[in-house]
Enzyme design. Structure first.
Site, PDB file in Angstrom:
ATOM      1  N   GLU A 146     -29.511  -2.461  -4.693  1.00  0.00           N
ATOM      2  CA  GLU A 146     -28.363  -3.660  -5.398  1.00  0.00           C
ATOM      3  C   GLU A 146     -27.295  -4.034  -5.106  1.00  0.00           C
ATOM      4  O   GLU A 146     -25.699  -4.612  -4.558  1.00  0.00           O
ATOM      5  CB  GLU A 146     -28.744  -3.998  -6.429  1.00  0.00           C
ATOM      6  CG  GLU A 146     -28.734  -3.300  -7.461  1.00  0.00           C
ATOM      7  CD  GLU A 146     -29.565  -2.856  -7.996  1.00  0.00           C
ATOM      8  OE1 GLU A 146     -29.504  -1.788  -8.767  1.00  0.00           O
ATOM      9  OE2 GLU A 146     -30.953  -2.491  -7.019  1.00  0.00           O
ATOM     10  N   GLY A 505      30.550 -10.228   8.078  1.00  0.00           N
ATOM     11  CA  GLY A 505      31.473 -10.158   7.213  1.00  0.00           C
ATOM     12  C   GLY A 505      30.766  -9.218   5.794  1.00  0.00           C
ATOM     13  O   GLY A 505      31.651  -8.116   5.296  1.00  0.00           O
ATOM     14  N   SER A 516      33.326  -5.169  13.569  1.00  0.00           N
ATOM     15  CA  SER A 516      32.376  -4.254  14.991  1.00  0.00           C
ATOM     16  C   SER A 516      32.857  -5.595  15.853  1.00  0.00           C
ATOM     17  O   SER A 516      32.255  -5.509  17.042  1.00  0.00           O
ATOM     18  CB  SER A 516      31.121  -4.170  14.803  1.00  0.00           C
ATOM     19  OG  SER A 516      30.864  -5.072  13.825  1.00  0.00           O
ATOM     20  N   GLY A 570       0.478  13.450   3.528  1.00  0.00           N
ATOM     21  CA  GLY A 570       0.369  12.440   3.164  1.00  0.00           C
ATOM     22  C   GLY A 570      -1.241  13.021   4.416  1.00  0.00           C
ATOM     23  O   GLY A 570      -1.212  12.875   5.183  1.00  0.00           O
ATOM     24  N   GLY A 572      -5.044  10.621   5.206  1.00  0.00           N
ATOM     25  CA  GLY A 572      -5.419   9.811   4.748  1.00  0.00           C
ATOM     26  C   GLY A 572      -6.741   9.219   5.826  1.00  0.00           C
ATOM     27  O   GLY A 572      -6.552  10.266   6.676  1.00  0.00           O
ATOM     28  N   PHE A 574      -7.197   7.377   7.633  1.00  0.00           N
ATOM     29  CA  PHE A 574      -7.000   6.435   8.788  1.00  0.00           C
ATOM     30  C   PHE A 574      -5.736   7.147   9.468  1.00  0.00           C
ATOM     31  O   PHE A 574      -5.993   7.287  11.032  1.00  0.00           O
ATOM     32  CB  PHE A 574      -6.515   4.961   8.705  1.00  0.00           C
ATOM     33  CG  PHE A 574      -7.598   4.149   8.708  1.00  0.00           C
ATOM     34  CD1 PHE A 574      -8.966   4.435   9.730  1.00  0.00           C
ATOM     35  CD2 PHE A 574      -7.913   4.058   7.478  1.00  0.00           C
ATOM     36  CE1 PHE A 574      -9.988   3.625   8.695  1.00  0.00           C
ATOM     37  CE2 PHE A 574      -9.275   3.075   6.970  1.00  0.00           C
ATOM     38  CZ  PHE A 574     -10.275   3.083   7.420  1.00  0.00           C
ATOM     39  N   VAL A 577       0.502  10.771   6.749  1.00  0.00           N
ATOM     40  CA  VAL A 577       2.283  10.678   6.013  1.00  0.00           C
ATOM     41  C   VAL A 577       2.855  12.374   6.183  1.00  0.00           C
ATOM     42  O   VAL A 577       2.763  12.788   5.784  1.00  0.00           O
ATOM     43  CB  VAL A 577       1.900   9.719   4.986  1.00  0.00           C
ATOM     44  CG1 VAL A 577       3.266   9.659   4.860  1.00  0.00           C
ATOM     45  CG2 VAL A 577       1.039   8.904   4.616  1.00  0.00           C
ATOM     46  N   LYS A 592       3.931   6.748   8.737  1.00  0.00           N
ATOM     47  CA  LYS A 592       2.823   6.880   8.768  1.00  0.00           C
ATOM     48  C   LYS A 592       2.315   6.351  10.199  1.00  0.00           C
ATOM     49  O   LYS A 592       3.041   5.549  10.727  1.00  0.00           O
ATOM     50  CB  LYS A 592       2.284   5.746   7.635  1.00  0.00           C
ATOM     51  CG  LYS A 592       0.443   5.347   8.086  1.00  0.00           C
ATOM     52  CD  LYS A 592       0.279   5.162   6.618  1.00  0.00           C
ATOM     53  CE  LYS A 592       0.158   3.130   6.769  1.00  0.00           C
ATOM     54  NZ  LYS A 592      -0.360   1.919   6.246  1.00  0.00           N
ATOM     55  N   ASP A 686      -5.171  -4.439  -4.883  1.00  0.00           N
ATOM     56  CA  ASP A 686      -5.557  -2.715  -5.429  1.00  0.00           C
ATOM     57  C   ASP A 686      -4.951  -2.392  -6.387  1.00  0.00           C
ATOM     58  O   ASP A 686      -4.258  -1.063  -6.220  1.00  0.00           O
ATOM     59  CB  ASP A 686      -5.343  -2.153  -4.273  1.00  0.00           C
ATOM     60  CG  ASP A 686      -6.103  -0.500  -3.903  1.00  0.00           C
ATOM     61  OD1 ASP A 686      -7.248  -0.512  -4.811  1.00  0.00           O
ATOM     62  OD2 ASP A 686      -5.900  -0.205  -2.845  1.00  0.00           O
TER      63      ASP A 686
END
Length: 890
Positions: A146, A505, A516, A570, A572, A574, A577, A592, A686
């Site tokens: 399930e 400015g 500039s 890091g 991961g 995918f 980092v 990344k 998330d």
């Protein structure tokens, strides 16, 4: 370390499915701040892959008898996933189930494989095998698998036939699509019915969405009395199916059918029913209660209608359009509602027009001769109040039908807007323009008021030089009217034109830089001018430091080749980092890198484009900022703000139970983050401690937008979030909105206060967690008190009704008694003390070493990717855009 990592990187707990767990043994150990298992990343979904379940079965699209349907239905009632479905939804799912025929000793699926199908045993016997040991035997009407209907997860056991067996099965994609189609159709129908009722026509989209989420559905059999004449009612009924008979005494008055409604006055007043309503046949009604609406909106429906009507009238008026949101709301708050019946005198002859502002929010006003003078949303007296005239009304005006007026006194108007109208609105125009400039985003109202006092209006003639190239910069210009040209005098080339409601400015206010370019007036030009000395006089050192840092992050004039890798921070599924340093600026960033072979293998192109689009819309002190993106032949790259700090999960383990003040601080930060995202129609999906970094000053920063999505209305995808933080409406597949993020925020608040999650704290089995979330039994620790109504706040955030979580609006939520004492502006300006400041090792040596011993980025990144497992790419679909990564070009 500061970086954006995906859910798939986080620690996994073993999963034992519900049907197997009953026979498994093992001591349970109560964890302390354990890592909750994350959902598989949405980009790893097995939908669309070759089937891994029952590979060798004969699969038939067999028609089902009544006995079959009853048999399957009995099996489904054992699972909360199906118990939450309507009868119509369950029937549709059963109709889509296929028939699987298997011979003895055939494997349905293997332990640790990833499948997508749920099965009900129709005939035969099957064994459940864990680690090569039989732990259970499944017989007819038992079911298994399930959890696969919710998301990809490794199977916790092998299921194998013992004898000739047959199964009914439905895969996740079919299951979710079936529910989505029914729910979308049901939602559209309910929305249409709601919007057809006059009392709701004045509601805005957000209020309509809340209303739909709060509808109840009731069935009535023929002859059943729905309401009785003379009873006090508080429910509105909308007929969705069938018909009803309206009667008074023994006399039938009329029949109402699908789309008709009754009891609308019950939502506005505590009214008595004027008729008896009886079901004429099997009838389905949508019901909405007055008490529920008051709880939902934080006020009565009648007051909301009055306020919304005034807003519409204000929005139509060219004077009131120039007010700020705060002035607008204050004006709404100082109005008095007056109600008149047919023929009632609303305005008297000789009454001074400048005495009151009168807003017609319902009905019409007419002269004695019947001529209509004012219609709904018209405003009388506003011009006269602003211009201070002595004009009077020359006739009496009467109500045509029922009339509601919102009356604002002369003094009330000027108090609400803050003084003289012309001066206030001129200042509003300047402030509105100032707020468009990133460096002013974090000023408070008091500081804006101070800025307004030092702004000077300067006028320039046509072709007049406003300032010259290479001249020291000392002021910001806001164009009030006219147009200017920005010219590079070295090449005599016009770089751009700047017109009304724009500026130039701004960098001169904080940096000692030379101009500039040259700026020249084209035609007559009027500007508000802010001088550097005046601006700096209103800043304290902390705010100045903050603004300098934000401006640095907004500088995207960076070349990929100027970045040197310091170290990897890091890893991961995918991407990897890296901490990088810019060779000239010496600024640190997180880079990344996502390999294009992986992107193609996992069909991640659209996901990465969406992530980029979302990150580019976000600029908030409490959210990791995207600086720029790059691409080359091998990869796409995200250059991000480097957040030097600790993960909130680790901080919570150090602090254990937070003090109330600390919990308040972190929760307020989360609300401000969600406010920024939701204003842009971004749902995060998330939210949990692993996705929040605590930076080197102790402030939280939201990271990892791999599961975020832009939505307007409802979405149905299940992605990202660990089971313990997932809102009930996501689990059941009924569709969800932005309010799902507030459920996750409520889980985190509970965790802050009590060092545990409220649902499934001791559970590693996602199914059991989901079941407990659906049951919704919120239990507080024995020593928990309700000081400042904290339990009420938690019950609101963790309401199964998504619309009830905000209490009407985010402002209502922020105004909850528990947050008394929180200074929301000071959080954004980082002026409050923080609960915990991480102790972090120095990275100066590593950074200096990276600058001295530079190695090519590709060499270092390729080494990090060396052991990556890259699946075989799926064939590209017809029409696949091979230049999908064009937007990543730096």
């Amino acid at each position: 370390m500061g970086c954006c990592l995906h859910a798939s990187q986080k620690s996994k707990n073993p999963i034992i499915s519900k049907d197997v767990q009953q026979d498994a043994t093992g001591e349970k150990i109560k964890p302390s701040r354990k890592i909750k298992q994350s959902m598989p990343d949405p980009r790893l979904s097995s939908d669309g892959k070759e089937p891994t379940d029952a590979k060798f079965a004969i699969v038939q699209d067999k028609s089902k008898s009544k006995t079959d349907i009853s048999f399957i239905n009995a099996a489904l009632t054992k699972h909360f996933i199906f118990n939450s479905l309507s009868e119509e939804q369950r029937e549709s799912v059963i109709n889509h189930m296929k028939y699987y025929i298997l011979e003895p000793r055939e494997v349905v699926f293997e332990q640790n494989s990833v499948g997508s199908t749920f099965f009900v045993v129709a005939n035969g016997k099957l064994e459940v095998i864990i680690d090569e040991k039989r732990v259970n035997v499944l017989r007819p009407q038992d079911s298994f698998g399930e959890l696969a209907l919710i998301h990809d997860t490794p199977r916790s056991a092998t299921i194998r036939t013992i004898e000739n067996s047959s199964l009914w099965g439905v895969d996740r994609k079919t299951f979710r699509n079936t529910l989505e189609q029914i729910n979308a159709l049901n939602y559209a129908e309910n929305r249409g019915l709601i919007e057809s009722i006059p009392v709701f026509k004045i509601l805005n989209n957000s209020q309509i969405e809340s209303l739909i989420a709060s509808i109840s559905t009731n069935m009535y059999s023929p002859g059943q009395v729905i309401v009785n004449e003379g009873e006090t009612g508080d429910l509105l009924f909308i007929i969705k199916q069938g018909s009803v008979i309206c009667s008074q005494g023994d006399k039938d008055l009329k029949t109402l059918e699908k789309g008709d409604y009754f009891g609308e006055q019950a939502l506005l007043y505590n009214s008595v029913r004027t008729a008896t309503i009886t079901a004429g046949e099997n009838t389905k009604c949508l019901t909405i209660g007055r008490a529920e609406l008051t709880k939902l909106f934080g006020t009565s429906l009648q007051l909301i209608i009055h306020k919304n009507s005034q807003r519409i009238a204000f929005d139509k008026n060219h004077y009131l359009k120039k007010l700020t949101k705060t002035q607008f709301e204050k004006l709404l708050g100082c109005s008095e509602i007056k109600e008149y019946s047919e023929g009632g005198k609303c305005i008297s002859q000789g009454q001074r027009k400048s005495e009151n502002i009168i807003v017609l929010i319902k009905g019409e006003l007419q002269r004695a001769d019947g001529e209509i003078v004012y219609r709904v949303f018209d405003i009388a007296g506003l011009d006269e109040v602003i211009q201070a005239t002595d004009e009077v009304f020359e006739e009496d005006y009467y109500a045509k039908g029922d009339v509601n007026l919102a009356v604002i006194t002369n003094s009330g108007f000027f108090n609400a807007i803050g003084g003289d109208y012309l001066k206030v609105t001129s200042n509003n125009e300047a402030i509105k323009l100032l707020k468009k400039i990133p460096i002013f985003r974090y000023l408070n109202e008091e500081q804006f008021e101070s800025l307004i006092q030092v702004l000077r209006v300067e006028n320039f003639k046509s072709n007049e030089i406003i300032f010259s190239q290479n001249q020291p910069g000392e002021s910001l210009f806001l164009i009030k009217s006219g147009r200017v040209e920005v010219i590079d005098k070295e090449t005599n080339r016009v770089l751009r034109n700047i017109t009304k409601d724009d500026y130039f400015g701004e960098r001169s206010l904080l940096f000692d830089k030379f101009r500039s370019a040259t700026v020249q007036a084209k035609g007559e030009v009027s500007c508000w001018v802010l001088y550097k000395s005046d601006f700096l006089s209103i800043l304290d050192e902390n705010l100045k430091k903050l603004l300098l840092k934000r401006i640095e992050l907004q500088d995207d004039n960076l070349n990929f080749g100027d970045l040197h890798i310091v170290n990897q921070i890091g890893t991961g599924t995918f991407g990897n980092v890296f901490l990088v340093i810019h060779k000239q600026k010496k600024s640190l960033y997180a880079l990344k890198a996502v390999n294009k072979k992986k992107i193609r293998a996992y069909e991640m192109e659209d996901s990465l484009l969406l992530e980029r689009k979302i990150l580019l819309q976000i600029d908030h002190m409490l959210i990791s900022k995207l600086i720029k993106t790059f691409k080359d032949d091998k990869r796409v790259y995200f250059l991000l703000e480097y957040i030097r700090g600790m993960n909130l999960f680790d901080v919570l383990r150090k602090l254990d139970v937070l003090t109330v003040a600390d919990a308040k601080f972190y929760t307020a930060c989360i609300f401000l983050i969600l406010e920024h995202l939701h204003e842009r129609d971004i749902i995060y999906r998330d939210l949990h401690p692993m996705n929040i970094m605590i930076d080197d000053e102790g402030y939280p920063k939201l990271i990892d937008f791999g599961a975020a999505k832009i939505i307007r209305g409802r979405t149905y995808t299940i992605v990202g979030i660990p089971p313990h933080y997932m809102a009930p409406e996501i689990i059941t597949g009924h569709g969800y909105t932005l309010s799902a993020d507030y459920w996750s925020a409520g889980i985190m608040l509970y965790e802050f206060l009590y060092a545990a999650v409220p649902f499934g704290e001791e559970e590693n089995d996602p199914y059991m967690v989901y079941e407990m979330i659906q049951q919704g039994k919120l239990i507080f620790p024995p020593n928990a008190d309700n000081k400042d109504k904290i339990k009420d706040l938690l019950m609101q955030l963790l309401s199964k009704n998504p619309a009830a979580r905000l209490g009407g609006t985010l402002e209502n939520l922020k105004g909850h008694p528990w947050f008394i004492g929180i200074n929301w502006d000071k959080i954004v300006r980082r002026e409050l003390p923080t609960p915990y400041v991480p102790t972090l090792p120095s990275i100066i040596h590593d950074a200096e070493s990276a600058l001295k011993n530079h190695r090519p980025l590709d060499e270092i990144i390729s080494k990090a990717e060396k052991h990556d497992e890259i699946p075989k790419p799926r064939p590209a679909k017809e029409g696949f855009n091979t230049n999908w990564d064009e937007e990543f070009k730096g």
